[in-house]
Design a protein around this motif. Structure first.
Motif, short mmCIF file in Angstrom:
data_model
loop_
_atom_site.label_atom_id
_atom_site.label_comp_id
_atom_site.label_asym_id
_atom_site.label_seq_id
_atom_site.Cartn_x
_atom_site.Cartn_y
_atom_site.Cartn_z
N ARG A 100 25.29 36.81 41.38
CA ARG A 100 25.06 36.52 39.96
C ARG A 100 25.70 35.19 39.56
N ASP A 101 26.82 34.82 40.18
CA ASP A 101 27.42 33.51 39.96
C ASP A 101 26.47 32.40 40.36
N VAL A 102 25.83 32.56 41.52
CA VAL A 102 24.88 31.56 42.00
C VAL A 102 23.73 31.43 41.02
N LEU A 103 23.23 32.55 40.53
CA LEU A 103 22.13 32.52 39.57
C LEU A 103 22.55 31.85 38.26
N ALA A 104 23.78 32.09 37.82
CA ALA A 104 24.27 31.46 36.59
C ALA A 104 24.41 29.95 36.78
N GLU A 105 24.89 29.53 37.94
CA GLU A 105 25.03 28.10 38.21
C GLU A 105 23.66 27.42 38.27
N ALA A 139 40.11 45.30 31.93
CA ALA A 139 39.73 43.91 32.21
C ALA A 139 40.54 42.93 31.38
N HIS A 140 40.88 43.30 30.16
CA HIS A 140 41.64 42.40 29.30
C HIS A 140 43.09 42.24 29.76
N ARG A 141 43.60 43.16 30.60
CA ARG A 141 44.98 43.10 31.08
C ARG A 141 45.11 42.38 32.42
N ARG A 142 44.01 42.07 33.05
CA ARG A 142 44.04 41.44 34.37
C ARG A 142 44.66 40.04 34.29
N GLN A 143 45.29 39.64 35.41
CA GLN A 143 45.87 38.30 35.48
C GLN A 143 44.78 37.24 35.34
N TRP A 144 43.71 37.43 36.06
CA TRP A 144 42.60 36.47 35.99
C TRP A 144 41.62 36.97 34.95
N ARG A 145 41.17 36.10 34.15
CA ARG A 145 40.16 36.45 33.16
C ARG A 145 38.98 35.54 33.38
N THR A 146 37.84 36.09 33.25
CA THR A 146 36.63 35.30 33.46
C THR A 146 35.73 35.37 32.25
N GLU A 147 34.96 34.32 32.05
CA GLU A 147 34.01 34.32 30.93
C GLU A 147 32.75 35.07 31.28
N PHE A 148 32.59 35.40 32.56
CA PHE A 148 31.36 36.07 32.99
C PHE A 148 31.49 37.58 32.81
N TRP A 149 30.55 38.15 32.11
CA TRP A 149 30.61 39.57 31.78
C TRP A 149 30.48 40.44 33.02
N TRP A 150 29.82 40.00 34.07
CA TRP A 150 29.62 40.84 35.25
C TRP A 150 30.90 41.06 36.05
N TYR A 151 31.94 40.30 35.78
CA TYR A 151 33.24 40.55 36.41
C TYR A 151 34.08 41.54 35.61
N ARG A 152 33.63 41.91 34.43
CA ARG A 152 34.36 42.87 33.62
C ARG A 152 33.76 44.27 33.76
N ARG A 153 33.24 44.56 34.95
CA ARG A 153 32.69 45.87 35.26
C ARG A 153 33.52 46.46 36.40
N LEU A 154 33.60 47.78 36.48
CA LEU A 154 34.36 48.43 37.55
C LEU A 154 33.78 48.08 38.91
N ALA A 155 34.65 47.85 39.88
CA ALA A 155 34.20 47.44 41.22
C ALA A 155 35.12 48.05 42.27
N ASP A 156 35.00 47.52 43.47
CA ASP A 156 35.85 47.84 44.62
C ASP A 156 35.56 49.18 45.28
N ARG A 157 34.47 49.79 44.96
CA ARG A 157 34.06 50.98 45.70
C ARG A 157 32.77 50.67 46.40
N SER A 158 32.38 51.49 47.33
CA SER A 158 31.12 51.27 48.04
C SER A 158 29.96 51.34 47.07
N GLU A 159 28.96 50.50 47.27
CA GLU A 159 27.81 50.47 46.37
C GLU A 159 26.97 51.73 46.48
N TRP A 160 27.04 52.40 47.59
CA TRP A 160 26.14 53.53 47.82
C TRP A 160 26.86 54.87 47.77
N GLY A 161 27.99 54.93 47.08
CA GLY A 161 28.63 56.22 46.90
C GLY A 161 29.87 56.44 47.61
#
Length: 161
Positions: A100-105, A139-161
């Motif tokens: 999504r970053d590539v698409l935004a760029e 997301a608002h408490r994270r050290q890094w903050r990004t302007e991109f909304w897709w980084y403010r979604r839960l992550a770090d688990r397998s995409e397929w369950g």
């Protein structure tokens, strides 16, 4: 001495094509003109700037395919973007947020008409991504903050369950 006609002058030397011997393929869902504009942006950006190092020839098509692939599984279960374990340009597409970053760029650098066309293609995909992923409550408490909304979604688990 007779003058040579312009047609005869041009026939002697072929015009160089910026794409090489074959033109680039059309990106699925975009018109030929918009696809050529995307290829032009990718070719001209190269990796001259460290900020745009991930925008290279073919990156937009790959990012669009990856974004669609992430949203493809049917159902109502939430999807969780998975972080890439390797930072090389090939493995970085494992993280759909990088795609999504590539698409935004690409959107940022395209001419107006091609930008509108790619934006119309991305709008339903973004809505589906927002619907199928969960917001990160911290997301608002994270050290890094990004302007991109897709980084403010839960992550770090397998995409397929």
């Amino acid at each position: 001495m007779p003058r040579r006609r312009p047609r005869a002058l041009r026939a002697g030397r072929p015009l160089p094509h910026p794409w090489g011997p074959t033109p680039p393929s059309r990106i699925h869902g975009l018109s030929t003109g918009a696809s050529l504009a995307v290829h032009r942006v990718e070719r001209l950006s190269g990796s001259s700037s460290p900020r745009h190092a991930f925008l290279h020839p073919g990156a937009t098509d790959r990012a669009l395919r990856r974004y669609r692939e992430f949203l493809r599984p049917p159902g109502r279960r939430p999807l969780y973007p998975r972080e890439s374990h390797c930072s090389c340009s090939g493995c970085s597409f494992d993280d759909v947020r990088h795609a999504r970053d590539v698409l935004a760029e690409t959107l940022e650098r395209l001419p107006r008409r091609a930008r509108a066309e790619l934006g119309r293609l991305l709008r339903p995909l973004d809505e589906e991504f927002a619907r199928r992923t969960l917001p990160d409550p911290f997301a608002h408490r994270r050290q890094w903050r990004t302007e991109f909304w897709w980084y403010r979604r839960l992550a770090d688990r397998s995409e397929w369950g």
